[in-house]
Motif scaffolding. Structure first.
Motif, PDB file in Angstrom:
ATOM      1  N   ASP A   1    -104.425  58.006 110.725  1.00  0.00           N
ATOM      2  CA  ASP A   1    -103.387  57.652 109.940  1.00  0.00           C
ATOM      3  C   ASP A   1    -103.762  56.827 108.720  1.00  0.00           C
ATOM      4  O   ASP A   1    -103.183  56.796 107.616  1.00  0.00           O
ATOM      5  CB  ASP A   1    -102.271  57.117 110.816  1.00  0.00           C
ATOM      6  CG  ASP A   1    -101.425  58.137 111.826  1.00  0.00           C
ATOM      7  OD1 ASP A   1    -102.072  59.387 111.565  1.00  0.00           O
ATOM      8  OD2 ASP A   1    -100.902  57.814 112.736  1.00  0.00           O
ATOM      9  N   GLY A   2    -104.617  55.840 109.009  1.00  0.00           N
ATOM     10  CA  GLY A   2    -105.024  55.138 107.950  1.00  0.00           C
ATOM     11  C   GLY A   2    -105.733  55.864 106.770  1.00  0.00           C
ATOM     12  O   GLY A   2    -105.842  55.605 105.479  1.00  0.00           O
TER      13      GLY A   2
ATOM     14  N   TYR B   1     -92.755  61.370 119.388  1.00  0.00           N
ATOM     15  CA  TYR B   1     -91.950  60.212 118.742  1.00  0.00           C
ATOM     16  C   TYR B   1     -90.400  60.508 118.580  1.00  0.00           C
ATOM     17  O   TYR B   1     -90.188  60.793 117.603  1.00  0.00           O
ATOM     18  CB  TYR B   1     -92.661  59.976 117.415  1.00  0.00           C
ATOM     19  CG  TYR B   1     -94.228  59.625 117.439  1.00  0.00           C
ATOM     20  CD1 TYR B   1     -94.821  58.282 117.638  1.00  0.00           C
ATOM     21  CD2 TYR B   1     -94.963  60.754 117.425  1.00  0.00           C
ATOM     22  CE1 TYR B   1     -95.805  58.227 118.078  1.00  0.00           C
ATOM     23  CE2 TYR B   1     -96.563  60.441 117.579  1.00  0.00           C
ATOM     24  CZ  TYR B   1     -96.887  59.181 117.919  1.00  0.00           C
ATOM     25  OH  TYR B   1     -98.286  58.798 117.937  1.00  0.00           O
TER      26      TYR B   1
ATOM     27  N   CYS C   1     -99.056  61.959 108.688  1.00  0.00           N
ATOM     28  CA  CYS C   1     -99.810  60.937 109.697  1.00  0.00           C
ATOM     29  C   CYS C   1     -99.107  61.655 111.129  1.00  0.00           C
ATOM     30  O   CYS C   1     -98.657  62.853 111.160  1.00  0.00           O
ATOM     31  CB  CYS C   1     -98.900  59.647 109.835  1.00  0.00           C
ATOM     32  SG  CYS C   1     -99.082  58.421 108.473  1.00  0.00           S
ATOM     33  N   SER C   2     -99.894  61.102 112.090  1.00  0.00           N
ATOM     34  CA  SER C   2    -100.112  61.825 113.456  1.00  0.00           C
ATOM     35  C   SER C   2     -98.352  62.079 113.929  1.00  0.00           C
ATOM     36  O   SER C   2     -98.267  63.235 114.431  1.00  0.00           O
ATOM     37  CB  SER C   2    -100.661  60.967 114.540  1.00  0.00           C
ATOM     38  OG  SER C   2    -101.807  60.861 113.984  1.00  0.00           O
ATOM     39  N   ARG C   3     -97.652  61.223 113.727  1.00  0.00           N
ATOM     40  CA  ARG C   3     -96.235  61.302 114.104  1.00  0.00           C
ATOM     41  C   ARG C   3     -95.517  62.404 113.435  1.00  0.00           C
ATOM     42  O   ARG C   3     -94.543  62.958 114.054  1.00  0.00           O
ATOM     43  CB  ARG C   3     -95.527  59.945 114.128  1.00  0.00           C
ATOM     44  CG  ARG C   3     -95.157  59.573 112.773  1.00  0.00           C
ATOM     45  CD  ARG C   3     -94.315  58.340 112.764  1.00  0.00           C
ATOM     46  NE  ARG C   3     -93.209  58.188 113.860  1.00  0.00           N
ATOM     47  CZ  ARG C   3     -92.980  57.047 114.553  1.00  0.00           C
ATOM     48  NH1 ARG C   3     -93.677  56.059 114.390  1.00  0.00           N
ATOM     49  NH2 ARG C   3     -92.131  57.228 115.463  1.00  0.00           N
TER      50      ARG C   3
ATOM     51  N   PRO D   1    -105.259  58.213 116.954  1.00  0.00           N
ATOM     52  CA  PRO D   1    -104.461  58.075 115.545  1.00  0.00           C
ATOM     53  C   PRO D   1    -104.336  57.171 114.651  1.00  0.00           C
ATOM     54  O   PRO D   1    -104.177  57.400 113.570  1.00  0.00           O
ATOM     55  CB  PRO D   1    -103.115  58.352 116.559  1.00  0.00           C
ATOM     56  CG  PRO D   1    -103.445  58.820 117.840  1.00  0.00           C
ATOM     57  CD  PRO D   1    -104.965  58.323 117.964  1.00  0.00           C
ATOM     58  N   ARG D   2    -104.583  55.967 115.230  1.00  0.00           N
ATOM     59  CA  ARG D   2    -104.268  54.819 113.985  1.00  0.00           C
ATOM     60  C   ARG D   2    -105.402  54.920 113.160  1.00  0.00           C
ATOM     61  O   ARG D   2    -105.059  54.539 111.820  1.00  0.00           O
ATOM     62  CB  ARG D   2    -104.330  53.639 114.957  1.00  0.00           C
ATOM     63  CG  ARG D   2    -105.709  52.775 115.385  1.00  0.00           C
ATOM     64  CD  ARG D   2    -105.621  51.609 116.003  1.00  0.00           C
ATOM     65  NE  ARG D   2    -106.852  50.941 116.452  1.00  0.00           N
ATOM     66  CZ  ARG D   2    -107.529  50.220 115.789  1.00  0.00           C
ATOM     67  NH1 ARG D   2    -106.869  49.485 114.660  1.00  0.00           N
ATOM     68  NH2 ARG D   2    -108.611  49.898 116.242  1.00  0.00           N
ATOM     69  N   HIS D   3    -106.564  55.124 113.355  1.00  0.00           N
ATOM     70  CA  HIS D   3    -107.834  55.485 112.075  1.00  0.00           C
ATOM     71  C   HIS D   3    -107.501  56.565 111.505  1.00  0.00           C
ATOM     72  O   HIS D   3    -107.688  56.569 110.307  1.00  0.00           O
ATOM     73  CB  HIS D   3    -109.032  55.347 113.205  1.00  0.00           C
ATOM     74  CG  HIS D   3    -109.456  54.605 113.857  1.00  0.00           C
ATOM     75  ND1 HIS D   3    -109.672  52.962 112.973  1.00  0.00           N
ATOM     76  CD2 HIS D   3    -109.811  54.347 115.132  1.00  0.00           C
ATOM     77  CE1 HIS D   3    -109.757  52.187 114.133  1.00  0.00           C
ATOM     78  NE2 HIS D   3    -110.279  52.815 115.089  1.00  0.00           N
TER      79      HIS D   3
END
Length: 90
Positions: free
Chosen positions: A60-61, A86, A77-79, A56-58
């Motif tokens: 979302d970037g 979340y 974004c993922s969330r 997810p962090r990649h």
């Protein structure tokens, strides 16, 4: 929605945004790296074609980079795609 489905959804939305403006994966990758992204250009291309899973962090970037490059398109974004994981802070 499981995380693999979220990843495929984000990849599809990013591809759609890029295609609508005539931008390519390299344009996205350059913006992403400028923002501090760590994924290589080849991995980005593989992700966009559902051949590579990214955490997810990649993703979302990449979504942030796409949103900056393509005004009028909103890649979540993922969330945003998995609100059940979340919960809102009280």
């Amino acid at each position: 929605m499981d995380d693999r489905t979220v990843a495929r959804t984000q990849a599809r939305m990013i591809r759609t945004a890029l295609t609508s403006t005539g931008l390519g994966a390299r344009d996205l990758w350059l913006r992403y790296v400028h923002l501090g992204g760590e994924v290589g250009e080849l991995e980005l291309d593989a992700f966009l074609h559902h051949a590579l899973y990214l955490p997810p962090r990649h993703r979302d970037g990449l979504a942030r980079a796409a949103n900056q490059l393509v005004p009028g398109h909103r890649v979540p974004c993922s969330r945003d795609l998995r609100p059940e994981e979340y919960p809102p802070e009280v």
